[in-house]
Design an enzyme around this catalytic site. Sequence first.
Site: not given
Ligand code: UD1
Ligand code: UDP
Length: 365
Positions: A202
């Site tokens: 991601h």
């Molecule tokens: C965010 C965090 C990242 C973290 C990740 C955990 C920032 C800058 N990034 O990244 O550090 O590792 O969360 O998962 O804060 N979207 C959906 N549904 C949702 C959420 C997101 O469709 O419920 C899609 C949207 O298209 C959105 C994209 O995912 O634009 C990115 O979501 P965003 O929260 O901006 O960043 P993450 O990549 O999730």
């Molecule tokens: N996780 C989850 N389901 C998934 C992928 C991740 O429950 O399909 C959990 C994972 O076990 C961990 C957390 O989400 O506890 C990590 O989140 P993510 O990878 O979104 O973000 P990051 O840690 O990179 O910020």
Amino acid sequence: RKIVSVIGTRPQYVKAAAVSRELRKQFHEVLVDTGQHYDYKMAGVFFEELELPRPDYNLGVGSGTHGKQTAAMISGLEELLIKECPDGVLVYGDTNSTLAGALVASKLHIPLFHIEAGLRSFNPKMPEEINRKLTDHISDVLFAPTDTAVRNLRSEGITRNVLQVGDVMLDAVNYYWSRSKDAYTPETFGLVREEYYLATIHRAENTDDPIRLKAIVEAFIKLETPLLLPLHPRTLNRLQTMGLAAELAQSPHIRLIEPVSYLAMLQLERHAKGIITDSGGVQKEAYFAGVPCFTLRSETEWTETLSGGWNVLVDPLRDDLSAIVARSGIPAVKSDVYGDGRATRDIVDHMLEWYEGYPLSKQVS
Ligand code: UD1
Ligand code: UDP
């Protein structure tokens, strides 16, 4: 005393589930969800499954550019913190929700506590690196998970009220492990133990660069071993836009599924032959589970996982993932660098001490 906890993304729901339980024994917690994540599988399921208390506020900010998203959070949080007038604000990790909470608390002169302080990738292009550095520099009390995190803070001149407490994600695994075992097995997903790889992707650097994303897809196709890929919505969007989702789905060994719940994830991780990821949390969970990890990045904040070969950095543009995975084995030694699973209790004890004005124990100077 009243503490406002600011969360908003999947990993923050997991961390807060562990911390909130301890925090509420000593403090009145007001839980604020910024709504950065909002799909049921990215947010709601964690509240239900982990029994995370319902948020007192959901700002409903949703997705957007960094500027729009962070600005909406700042505006919502400012109003809320002025109204709630808490004694402290607690933020987690390095997301835009973290930075927004930190900026608002700091400008309103509300004591700021940062959990997972001191992590650094030293990659200035990573949005998370900006968020974590800024948050650390305006925090009043910094809870660092590891020696490395403490050293990183010291090298930036941050030495006051830095407490090394271990990693709250370890506390979460310990707490939820038996529930997870009772609820899921790899067979639930049609998989055979130790005969599949689990992958999550991601990070912006992987999803937003079409050449890199294509290289990752090709590496997955070449793997030719059962591969379960619970897709973050960001990744699914990009794969669809680039026409790569169909290519992946057509490979007989690859299964694309929606994000799974935390309890399911713990079992899928534990019984995988190996884990391929760019997630911070998943790298650590692989280490806790004793499963080899392959991180599709050029650097990691969780450098301890690299020692002994538990985690290997793989550059999808240069390296041959299949060859690296095929060469790997289970390393012999693993240490308890992420603490003893008491991070949440230590954090709450230190918060109490800080309010009582005692010199903080375990302080690093
Ligand atoms: C965010 C965090 C990242 C973290 C990740 C955990 C920032 C800058 N990034 O990244 O550090 O590792 O969360 O998962 O804060 N979207 C959906 N549904 C949702 C959420 C997101 O469709 O419920 C899609 C949207 O298209 C959105 C994209 O995912 O634009 C990115 O979501 P965003 O929260 O901006 O960043 P993450 O990549 O999730
Ligand atoms: N996780 C989850 N389901 C998934 C992928 C991740 O429950 O399909 C959990 C994972 O076990 C961990 C957390 O989400 O506890 C990590 O989140 P993510 O990878 O979104 O973000 P990051 O840690 O990179 O910020």
